[in-house]
Write a protein that holds these residues in place. Structure first.
Motif, PDB file in Angstrom:
ATOM      1  N   SER A 291      24.917  -2.160  -7.574  1.00  0.00           N
ATOM      2  CA  SER A 291      24.664  -0.595  -6.611  1.00  0.00           C
ATOM      3  C   SER A 291      24.888  -1.043  -5.315  1.00  0.00           C
ATOM      4  N   PRO A 292      24.916  -0.095  -4.996  1.00  0.00           N
ATOM      5  CA  PRO A 292      26.112   0.368  -3.758  1.00  0.00           C
ATOM      6  C   PRO A 292      24.415   0.557  -2.880  1.00  0.00           C
ATOM      7  N   ASN A 293      24.467   0.111  -1.417  1.00  0.00           N
ATOM      8  CA  ASN A 293      23.508   0.123  -0.226  1.00  0.00           C
ATOM      9  C   ASN A 293      22.592   1.649   0.051  1.00  0.00           C
ATOM     10  N   ILE A 294      21.124   2.147  -0.437  1.00  0.00           N
ATOM     11  CA  ILE A 294      21.211   3.637  -0.622  1.00  0.00           C
ATOM     12  C   ILE A 294      19.622   3.504   0.668  1.00  0.00           C
ATOM     13  N   PRO A 295      19.740   3.641   1.743  1.00  0.00           N
ATOM     14  CA  PRO A 295      18.684   3.098   2.686  1.00  0.00           C
ATOM     15  C   PRO A 295      17.010   3.673   2.316  1.00  0.00           C
ATOM     16  N   TRP A 296      17.318   4.453   1.244  1.00  0.00           N
ATOM     17  CA  TRP A 296      15.888   5.367   1.376  1.00  0.00           C
ATOM     18  C   TRP A 296      15.703   4.468  -0.170  1.00  0.00           C
ATOM     19  N   ILE A 297      16.128   3.900  -1.283  1.00  0.00           N
ATOM     20  CA  ILE A 297      16.076   3.723  -2.124  1.00  0.00           C
ATOM     21  C   ILE A 297      15.512   2.154  -1.448  1.00  0.00           C
ATOM     22  N   TYR A 298      15.912   1.552  -0.787  1.00  0.00           N
ATOM     23  CA  TYR A 298      15.703   0.116  -0.247  1.00  0.00           C
ATOM     24  C   TYR A 298      14.095   0.266   0.174  1.00  0.00           C
ATOM     25  N   ARG A 299      14.131   1.249   1.305  1.00  0.00           N
ATOM     26  CA  ARG A 299      13.249   1.561   1.712  1.00  0.00           C
ATOM     27  C   ARG A 299      11.801   1.642   0.745  1.00  0.00           C
ATOM     28  N   ALA A 300      12.303   2.574   0.300  1.00  0.00           N
ATOM     29  CA  ALA A 300      10.925   3.123  -1.053  1.00  0.00           C
ATOM     30  C   ALA A 300      11.082   1.852  -2.099  1.00  0.00           C
ATOM     31  N   THR A 301      12.039   1.298  -2.183  1.00  0.00           N
ATOM     32  CA  THR A 301      11.220  -0.627  -2.940  1.00  0.00           C
ATOM     33  C   THR A 301      10.404  -1.084  -2.084  1.00  0.00           C
ATOM     34  N   VAL A 302      10.999  -1.462  -1.341  1.00  0.00           N
ATOM     35  CA  VAL A 302      10.293  -2.025  -0.079  1.00  0.00           C
ATOM     36  C   VAL A 302       8.455  -1.750  -0.377  1.00  0.00           C
ATOM     37  N   LEU A 303       8.556  -0.576  -0.213  1.00  0.00           N
ATOM     38  CA  LEU A 303       7.344  -0.116  -0.222  1.00  0.00           C
ATOM     39  C   LEU A 303       6.124  -0.162  -1.582  1.00  0.00           C
ATOM     40  N   THR A 304       7.275   0.301  -2.168  1.00  0.00           N
ATOM     41  CA  THR A 304       6.380   0.165  -3.927  1.00  0.00           C
ATOM     42  C   THR A 304       6.025  -1.480  -3.806  1.00  0.00           C
ATOM     43  N   SER A 305       7.024  -1.961  -3.578  1.00  0.00           N
ATOM     44  CA  SER A 305       6.903  -4.168  -4.078  1.00  0.00           C
ATOM     45  C   SER A 305       5.534  -3.850  -3.002  1.00  0.00           C
ATOM     46  N   LEU A 306       5.345  -3.520  -1.606  1.00  0.00           N
ATOM     47  CA  LEU A 306       3.893  -3.956  -0.844  1.00  0.00           C
ATOM     48  C   LEU A 306       2.505  -3.350  -1.571  1.00  0.00           C
ATOM     49  N   LEU A 307       2.624  -2.210  -1.927  1.00  0.00           N
ATOM     50  CA  LEU A 307       2.130  -1.657  -3.081  1.00  0.00           C
ATOM     51  C   LEU A 307       0.867  -2.088  -3.898  1.00  0.00           C
ATOM     52  N   LEU A 308       1.797  -2.701  -5.018  1.00  0.00           N
ATOM     53  CA  LEU A 308       1.840  -3.449  -5.866  1.00  0.00           C
ATOM     54  C   LEU A 308       0.997  -4.441  -5.675  1.00  0.00           C
ATOM     55  N   THR A 309       1.821  -5.610  -4.493  1.00  0.00           N
ATOM     56  CA  THR A 309       0.907  -6.663  -4.228  1.00  0.00           C
ATOM     57  C   THR A 309       0.331  -6.371  -3.379  1.00  0.00           C
ATOM     58  N   ALA A 310      -0.599  -5.322  -3.148  1.00  0.00           N
ATOM     59  CA  ALA A 310      -0.790  -5.015  -2.142  1.00  0.00           C
ATOM     60  C   ALA A 310      -2.630  -4.941  -3.418  1.00  0.00           C
ATOM     61  N   LEU A 311      -2.265  -4.242  -4.535  1.00  0.00           N
ATOM     62  CA  LEU A 311      -3.148  -4.041  -5.030  1.00  0.00           C
ATOM     63  C   LEU A 311      -3.374  -4.729  -5.828  1.00  0.00           C
ATOM     64  N   GLY A 312      -2.390  -5.760  -6.448  1.00  0.00           N
ATOM     65  CA  GLY A 312      -2.987  -7.262  -7.077  1.00  0.00           C
ATOM     66  C   GLY A 312      -3.899  -8.268  -6.280  1.00  0.00           C
ATOM     67  N   LEU A 313      -4.002  -7.832  -4.999  1.00  0.00           N
ATOM     68  CA  LEU A 313      -4.483  -8.865  -4.674  1.00  0.00           C
ATOM     69  C   LEU A 313      -5.733  -8.824  -4.000  1.00  0.00           C
ATOM     70  N   PHE A 314      -6.312  -7.159  -3.791  1.00  0.00           N
ATOM     71  CA  PHE A 314      -7.475  -6.971  -2.743  1.00  0.00           C
ATOM     72  C   PHE A 314      -7.791  -5.710  -3.766  1.00  0.00           C
ATOM     73  N   PHE A 315      -7.683  -5.304  -5.375  1.00  0.00           N
ATOM     74  CA  PHE A 315      -8.575  -4.529  -6.183  1.00  0.00           C
ATOM     75  C   PHE A 315      -9.824  -5.165  -6.102  1.00  0.00           C
ATOM     76  N   PRO A 316     -10.727  -4.528  -6.055  1.00  0.00           N
ATOM     77  CA  PRO A 316     -12.589  -4.861  -6.525  1.00  0.00           C
ATOM     78  C   PRO A 316     -12.481  -5.516  -7.860  1.00  0.00           C
ATOM     79  N   TRP A 317     -12.144  -6.944  -8.458  1.00  0.00           N
ATOM     80  CA  TRP A 317     -12.215  -6.523  -9.746  1.00  0.00           C
ATOM     81  C   TRP A 317     -13.748  -6.543 -10.154  1.00  0.00           C
ATOM     82  N   GLY A 318     -14.829  -7.551  -9.269  1.00  0.00           N
ATOM     83  CA  GLY A 318     -16.122  -6.973  -9.881  1.00  0.00           C
ATOM     84  C   GLY A 318     -16.451  -8.163 -10.825  1.00  0.00           C
TER      85      GLY A 318
END
Length: 428
Positions: A291-318
């Motif tokens: 795919s062509p390099n679309i800066p906002w898509i790349y940034r959105a992908t990186v942000l989503t990846s960081l959020l998903l990773t943080a969610l998995g690592l730090f969610f309070p599972w009790g």
């Protein structure tokens, strides 16, 4: 907690399995022929490949050609050879193939890999059933014939697994390894699970997130066995291929984060956004077209990846912190957070679904409709969605049904953790 009788899950699961299988693999075909729409894409070709124990060489050719190149050019960098499709795996993943050659089986490599992949598919079913038995026995239940049959039917229609097999992709072994890992974790064999996590990371580096997960969950025995086994594999790889070749993989990882494909089989945020905005390929597929390099898509992908990773690592599972459900969610998020998450990479979902159902879904009073939806979206090949919605503005987001189904499953696991911790009725 408010639970039904231990045997109430049998018929419910079997009816779901048969209904889902027939709807997708017979119902869609019947509608196409009734409306004269031709024949829909389905799993027929994948099943034929499996029955005949034959497959393509999606992973095997780059891996085997890399060994050939190293043998012929021992002083040249392996990852920059221009003779074949790009090698995207760490070099320790080649060690089993090195062993095959050392014992004189080089002429039979592809056949051996096909047979081992075939056995790995069966392994996914076998380890998932063992996992189911562990969870049922935990509450005094038992694994009935109806449940075994239902799981086998769902397995027979599990698209990510059989697509990976037909392609000849290493993900088949990862799906089997993860099913074994989740079974080992559920039964308390955490050190064995740590070894399996190390082996998976040697093929797909994104599973290094599971190493971080073990550290944050203070699973020291599992972490130690993982690091020791990984250290042994890296030591052998450094000794055999040389330090320079192994270290070159750092640059390969950096380049992979900047290029991916928008084909509908890429079930990730990167693929979703590119298809929504009609950048790159969708229905056609060419292996070297990115795919062509679309800066906002790349940034959105990186942000989503960081959020998903943080969610998995730090969610309070009790109460479920460090459980098989917690581990399953982190594994799915490790796949979904990647910019290149092909359909067959989601083969790890099968064992997580087995755990979710037999540990909780089968026992709750309310029918687990959302869990059924997550299973339907992640298990099946819904080809009409790709065929009829790919060119529809807005609607083609539904082509990422596997991606969203996997995230729905993670959401249900997290909601389950909150319910269990608060002592509320389980809802899945």
């Amino acid at each position: 907690m408010d639970f039904e009788h231990p045997e109430s899950h049998d018929k419910r699961l079997l009816w779901y399995a048969l209904g889902s299988f027939l709807l997708v693999n017979v119902g869609i075909w019947a509608v196409y022929h009734l409306l004269h729409l031709g024949s829909p894409a389905n799993m027929k070709g994948d099943w034929i490949s499996f029955v005949h124990v034959r497959q393509w060489t999606d992973s095997w050719l780059p891996m085997l050609k890399s060994l050939d190149y190293f043998h012929d050019h021992p002083n040249e960098p392996i990852y920059y050879a221009k003779l074949y499709d790009t090698l995207i795996y760490p070099l320790p993943s080649l060690l089993p193939m090195v062993l095959l050659r050392k014992i004189g089986l080089q002429p039979h490599e592809l056949r051996i890999l096909a047979v081992l992949s075939w056995l790995a598919c069966w392994g996914v079913l076998g380890f998932s059933l063992l996992l189911a038995r562990v969870e049922l026995r935990r509450r005094g239940g038992s694994l009935s014939f109806a449940s075994v049959l239902a799981v086998a039917v769902i397995w027979a229609g599990f698209y990510p697994l059989f697509k990976g097999y037909a392609l000849g992709n290493a993900s088949t072994f990862l799906s089997c390894a993860f099913a074994a890992l989740l079974w080992a974790w559920a039964r308390g064999s955490e050190r064995a699970a740590g070894v399996l996590i190390a082996a998976m990371t040697m093929v797909k580096p994104q599973f290094v997130l599971l190493v971080v997960w073990m550290a944050l969950r203070k699973k020291w025995g599992a972490l130690a066995s993982c690091l020791i086994f990984a250290g042994v594999l890296f030591a052998i790889s450094f000794a055999y291929f040389g330090a320079h070749n192994n270290l070159d993989y750092i640059g390969i990882l950096a380049s992979l984060s900047h290029k991916a494909q928008s084909h509908f089989a890429n079930q990730s945020m990167f693929g979703t956004l590119n298809r929504m905005t009609f950048h790159g390929e969708n229905l056609p597929y060419h292996p070297f077209v990115y795919s062509p390099n679309i800066p906002w898509i790349y940034r959105a992908t990186v942000l989503t990846s960081l959020l998903l990773t943080a969610l998995g690592l730090f969610f309070p599972w009790g109460k479920l912190r460090g459980s098989a459900g917690d581990l399953g969610a982190m594994t799915i998020l490790s796949v979904a957070a990647s910019p290149m998450a092909w359909e067959h990479h989601y083969g790890v979902v099968f064992a997580v679904l087995a755990w979710a159902w037999f540990a909780y879904g089968a026992w709750q009073v309310r029918r687990p409709w959302l869990l059924a939806l997550a299973a339907f979206l992640t298990c099946n090949a819904l080809s009409p969605i790709h065929q009829f919605l790919s060119a529809k503005v807005g609607w083609n987001v539904l082509q990422s049904y596997l991606y969203f189904g996997a995230l729905l499953l993670v959401f249900l696991l997290m909601r389950l953790a909150r319910s269990e911790t608060r002592g509320e009725p389980v809802r899945m």
